[in-house]
Design a protein around this motif. Structure first.
Motif, short mmCIF file in Angstrom:
data_model
loop_
_atom_site.label_atom_id
_atom_site.label_comp_id
_atom_site.label_asym_id
_atom_site.label_seq_id
_atom_site.Cartn_x
_atom_site.Cartn_y
_atom_site.Cartn_z
N ALA A 53 0.83 -1.21 0.00
CA ALA A 53 0.00 0.00 0.00
C ALA A 53 0.86 1.26 0.00
O ALA A 53 2.02 1.24 0.39
CB ALA A 53 -0.97 0.02 1.16
N GLY A 54 0.25 2.32 -0.48
CA GLY A 54 0.93 3.60 -0.48
C GLY A 54 1.91 3.75 -1.63
O GLY A 54 1.73 3.19 -2.71
N GLN A 55 2.95 4.48 -1.36
CA GLN A 55 3.86 4.87 -2.43
C GLN A 55 4.56 3.68 -3.09
O GLN A 55 4.94 2.71 -2.42
CB GLN A 55 4.92 5.83 -1.87
CG GLN A 55 5.79 6.44 -2.95
CD GLN A 55 6.85 7.36 -2.38
OE1 GLN A 55 7.26 7.23 -1.23
NE2 GLN A 55 7.29 8.31 -3.19
N LEU A 56 4.72 3.79 -4.42
CA LEU A 56 5.44 2.77 -5.17
C LEU A 56 6.93 3.07 -5.18
O LEU A 56 7.34 4.23 -5.16
CB LEU A 56 4.94 2.74 -6.62
CG LEU A 56 3.52 2.23 -6.85
CD1 LEU A 56 3.09 2.52 -8.28
CD2 LEU A 56 3.41 0.75 -6.55
N THR A 57 7.72 2.02 -5.24
CA THR A 57 9.15 2.18 -5.50
C THR A 57 9.33 2.43 -7.00
O THR A 57 8.40 2.18 -7.79
CB THR A 57 9.91 0.90 -5.12
OG1 THR A 57 9.40 -0.17 -5.92
CG2 THR A 57 9.72 0.56 -3.64
N PRO A 58 10.51 2.88 -7.44
CA PRO A 58 10.72 3.02 -8.89
C PRO A 58 10.45 1.71 -9.63
O PRO A 58 9.87 1.71 -10.72
CB PRO A 58 12.19 3.44 -8.97
CG PRO A 58 12.43 4.16 -7.69
CD PRO A 58 11.62 3.43 -6.66
N TYR A 59 10.83 0.58 -9.03
CA TYR A 59 10.55 -0.71 -9.67
C TYR A 59 9.04 -0.95 -9.76
O TYR A 59 8.52 -1.40 -10.78
CB TYR A 59 11.22 -1.83 -8.88
CG TYR A 59 10.92 -3.21 -9.42
CD1 TYR A 59 11.63 -3.71 -10.52
CD2 TYR A 59 9.93 -4.00 -8.86
CE1 TYR A 59 11.35 -4.97 -11.02
CE2 TYR A 59 9.63 -5.25 -9.36
CZ TYR A 59 10.34 -5.74 -10.44
OH TYR A 59 10.04 -6.98 -10.95
N GLY A 60 8.34 -0.64 -8.69
CA GLY A 60 6.89 -0.81 -8.67
C GLY A 60 6.22 0.07 -9.71
O GLY A 60 5.24 -0.33 -10.36
N ARG A 61 6.76 1.25 -9.86
CA ARG A 61 6.23 2.18 -10.85
C ARG A 61 6.38 1.58 -12.26
O ARG A 61 5.48 1.64 -13.09
CB ARG A 61 7.04 3.48 -10.72
CG ARG A 61 6.50 4.68 -11.37
CD ARG A 61 7.52 5.79 -11.17
NE ARG A 61 7.35 6.49 -9.93
CZ ARG A 61 6.56 7.55 -9.80
NH1 ARG A 61 5.89 7.99 -10.82
NH2 ARG A 61 6.45 8.17 -8.65
N ALA A 62 7.54 1.00 -12.50
CA ALA A 62 7.77 0.38 -13.80
C ALA A 62 6.85 -0.82 -14.00
O ALA A 62 6.26 -1.01 -15.07
CB ALA A 62 9.23 -0.04 -13.93
N GLN A 63 6.71 -1.63 -12.94
CA GLN A 63 5.84 -2.81 -13.06
C GLN A 63 4.39 -2.42 -13.25
O GLN A 63 3.62 -3.13 -13.90
CB GLN A 63 6.01 -3.70 -11.83
CG GLN A 63 7.33 -4.43 -11.78
CD GLN A 63 7.63 -5.18 -13.05
OE1 GLN A 63 6.91 -6.09 -13.44
NE2 GLN A 63 8.69 -4.78 -13.75
N SER A 64 3.99 -1.32 -12.67
CA SER A 64 2.60 -0.88 -12.86
C SER A 64 2.34 -0.59 -14.33
O SER A 64 1.24 -0.79 -14.84
CB SER A 64 2.30 0.34 -12.00
OG SER A 64 2.83 1.52 -12.58
N ASP A 65 3.38 -0.15 -15.02
CA ASP A 65 3.22 0.13 -16.44
C ASP A 65 3.26 -1.17 -17.26
O ASP A 65 2.46 -1.37 -18.17
CB ASP A 65 4.34 1.07 -16.91
CG ASP A 65 4.08 1.59 -18.30
OD1 ASP A 65 3.19 2.44 -18.46
OD2 ASP A 65 4.75 1.11 -19.23
N VAL A 66 4.17 -2.06 -16.88
CA VAL A 66 4.33 -3.29 -17.65
C VAL A 66 3.15 -4.24 -17.43
O VAL A 66 2.64 -4.84 -18.38
CB VAL A 66 5.66 -3.97 -17.26
CG1 VAL A 66 5.73 -5.38 -17.84
CG2 VAL A 66 6.84 -3.14 -17.73
N LEU A 67 2.70 -4.34 -16.19
CA LEU A 67 1.72 -5.38 -15.86
C LEU A 67 0.28 -4.88 -15.71
O LEU A 67 -0.66 -5.66 -15.83
CB LEU A 67 2.12 -6.07 -14.54
CG LEU A 67 3.43 -6.83 -14.55
CD1 LEU A 67 3.76 -7.33 -13.16
CD2 LEU A 67 3.36 -8.00 -15.53
N LEU A 68 0.13 -3.61 -15.41
CA LEU A 68 -1.22 -3.13 -15.12
C LEU A 68 -1.84 -2.32 -16.25
O LEU A 68 -3.05 -2.35 -16.45
CB LEU A 68 -1.23 -2.26 -13.86
CG LEU A 68 -0.79 -2.88 -12.55
CD1 LEU A 68 -1.06 -1.92 -11.40
CD2 LEU A 68 -1.55 -4.17 -12.30
N ARG A 69 -1.05 -1.57 -16.96
CA ARG A 69 -1.64 -0.60 -17.89
C ARG A 69 -2.30 -1.27 -19.08
O ARG A 69 -1.78 -2.21 -19.66
CB ARG A 69 -0.56 0.38 -18.36
CG ARG A 69 -1.09 1.44 -19.35
CD ARG A 69 -0.13 2.58 -19.47
NE ARG A 69 1.14 2.20 -20.06
CZ ARG A 69 1.39 2.17 -21.37
NH1 ARG A 69 0.43 2.46 -22.23
NH2 ARG A 69 2.59 1.87 -21.82
#
Lengths: 175, 396
Positions: free
Chosen positions: B43-59
């Motif tokens: 929960a809460g803020q993403l790490t830079p890796y999490g930010r990248a994964q949100s683009d790769v896996l979620l978008r």
């Protein structure tokens, strides 16, 4: 906090949230065979009759709480009234027990307000000691103010603790 | 800056959920939350890796990406889409607004969150804080102005999290102190579902000050937190002290079972102002039996004790299925129940049908249809409410 949220979502989702237990005045009438609703109705327990969080702070309200009153639980109110009867609790210290004042005929008197209750009472038990918050099992304890939020509610200690942790971490890093 | 200003204006115009957490990431083989979130338990803020994964896996993608494209995050995953930050600094924001539309009632605009996050990571030390604006019912996270009593909590400067921590054992262990999310149960982002609401563990307002230790290993993860109270409310009698903890173990590939436990003591409960000991103990499950499907479940046993008696017993439960129709588009069905032990006639039950669409980088559109039958203490009849909840969510 939970309570505020309950109100918000109950209102939003169409549920009806209530902060006072609506059946309690009826239970008191039935249990004590009163001729009418208690004086002040909700105000007998809720300060100034305002039925929001943290207002069960009248002397009588505190007394029933300390004798086990639970929200939305009629049985707990009956048990608390029985306990007050047994203890001759006199929340306002006027010499008449709370129960005698509530059962008073022709009309009940307010167990939170010291009055010459013996004139209209129906033989209520006189108590010679106790007084507000101290009678028998009825002591309500100190009043806790309503909940407050924000910096004025005392956020300084946590900031100081966090600052201390930061300072320690930086110091450890330097060394 | 113009883009940021525009986003802020939209968020303000739409005018409470906040930190997103996706327990259904198990379908992508992510048991641990720590790789993608600054908070090691999610929960809460993403790490830079999490930010990248949100683009790769979620978008959501209009066209199915090639194998190479599928692995490569877009440059828009950076802070404010395009800003490169120094490695030690992680800045981001969370803006969520929408409308609640009760059937038979007027639509109600909601301003759910407008928070900025900042994290500085130097060597093994991590410093994290969030702050923002809250409208309506944000008292427990409020800084200024003071509210409560006869002052309604309408518009507050809020600070939900601020903590400092240090990592050990190759970042598998983190020790923290400060104001944090309470580790308990599934950290789902539907923060007012009953499992979160009745256990006082939602990620919106139920942060507590305390000290915690978390572990994220290959098969086991968990966190134990000593609760010192919420110092953004007072008087002190209302603050809860105790502990909260959870642990989750990988039983099989993509099947995780967890245990949670919380005991909190306060000198005054909010309703009767009596001393209270609050218990919540539960089990959780996360399971992805098929690639696009994740099943989540939580059952919590609840008890409220007063000094001389057991006051109430209750429960809260949730079963949720998340089906990814295509990348970026999730259909979610949830069934929940609760009993608060307050003389209700039977449990309250609810059902949610939701759709979440990660339509653009940093943008989520979500619609929830919520049907709830809320049991009331006798003699009141149960109430039934149907509500549509629409949300627009930007995460910078």
């Amino acid at each position: 906090m939970r309570f505020h949220r309950a109100i918000f979502f109950a209102a939003s989702l169409g549920a009806a949230a209530a902060s006072a237990t609506p059946t309690f005045t009826g239970v008191m009438q039935t249990e004590l065979m009163m001729s009418g609703p208690p004086p002040g109705v909700c105000g007998v327990c809720h300060l100034n009759g305002v039925t929001t969080t943290g207002t069960v702070t009248t002397p009588f309200g505190r007394a029933v709480r300390m004798n086990g009153l639970m929200a939305n639980n009629d049985a707990s109110l009956r048990a608390a009234l029985t306990a007050l009867t047994m203890a001759n609790t006199d929340s306002d210290g006027d010499g008449c027990s709370d129960i005698a004042e509530l059962k008073g005929m022709p009309s009940p008197t307010n167990p939170n307000v010291a009055t010459d209750c013996s004139a209209g009472g129906d033989g209520g038990t006189m108590v010679m000691d106790g007084g507000m918050g101290g009678g028998g099992a009825g002591g309500g304890g100190p009043t806790i103010g309503p909940i407050r939020y924000g910096c004025g509610a005392n956020s300084v200690p946590e900031l100081m603790a966090l600052a201390a942790v930061v300072a320690l971490a930086l110091r450890a890093r330097r060394s | 800056m113009r883009k940021l200003g525009w986003l802020l204006a939209v968020a303000v115009a739409l005018g409470g959920s906040t930190a997103a957490a996706f327990p259904w990431m198990v379908k992508h083989d992510y048991q641990s939350c720590a790789v993608c979130h600054v908070d090691p338990s999610g929960a809460g803020q993403l790490t830079p890796y999490g930010r990248a994964q949100s683009d790769v896996l979620l978008r959501w993608r209009i066209k199915k990406p090639t194998a190479d494209e599928a692995q490569e995050p877009s440059p828009t995953t950076r802070f404010l889409w395009f800003i490169d930050l120094p490695e030690v600094v992680n800045l981001s924001g969370n803006f969520r607004g929408g409308a609640m539309i009760p059937v038979g009632g007027a639509p109600r605009p909601l301003f759910m969150a407008a928070d900025l996050y900042g994290t500085v990571k130097v060597d093994r030390f991590v410093f994290h804080a969030s702050s923002g604006l809250g409208l309506r019912n944000v008292g427990p996270a409020a800084i200024l102005p003071q509210c409560g009593g006869d002052k309604p909590c309408n518009a507050q400067w809020v600070a939900r999290e601020f903590w400092a921590g240090a990592t050990f054992a190759d970042e598998a262990v983190m020790v923290r102190a400060g104001r944090m999310f309470v580790p308990f149960g599934l950290r789902n982002n539907e923060h007012f579902m009953w499992v979160r609401d009745t256990t006082n563990t939602d990620t919106n307002l139920d942060q507590q000050v305390g000290v915690s230790a978390s572990y994220n290993g290959e098969k086991l993860r968990g966190e134990v937190m000593g609760l010192l109270g919420n110092y953004q409310l007072g008087p002190d009698a209302y603050r809860e002290r105790g502990y909260s903890a959870f642990a989750e173990y990988t039983v099989l590939s993509k099947l995780y079972l967890g245990l949670s436990s919380l005991i909190a003591v306060s000198q005054a409960d909010l309703l009767l102002q009596l001393p209270q000991v609050r218990h919540a103990h539960g089990v959780t499950m996360r399971w992805s039996p098929l690639e696009p499907l994740a099943l989540l479940a939580e059952v919590d046993f609840l008890a409220w004790q007063q000094p001389t008696r057991l006051d109430r017993l209750g429960f809260a439960a949730l079963v949720q299925a998340d089906f990814e129709v295509m990348q970026g588009l999730h259909l979610i069905g949830s069934v929940e129940g609760q009993h608060t032990g307050s003389q209700e006639r039977g449990p309250s039950v609810g059902g949610w049908v939701s759709a979440a669409w990660y339509v653009l980088p940093h943008v989520e559109v979500r619609l929830d249809a919520i049907l709830r039958r809320t049991a009331r203490p006798a003699p009141d009849p149960a109430t039934v409410g149907f509500t549509l909840l629409g949300q627009l969510h930007f995460f910078l």
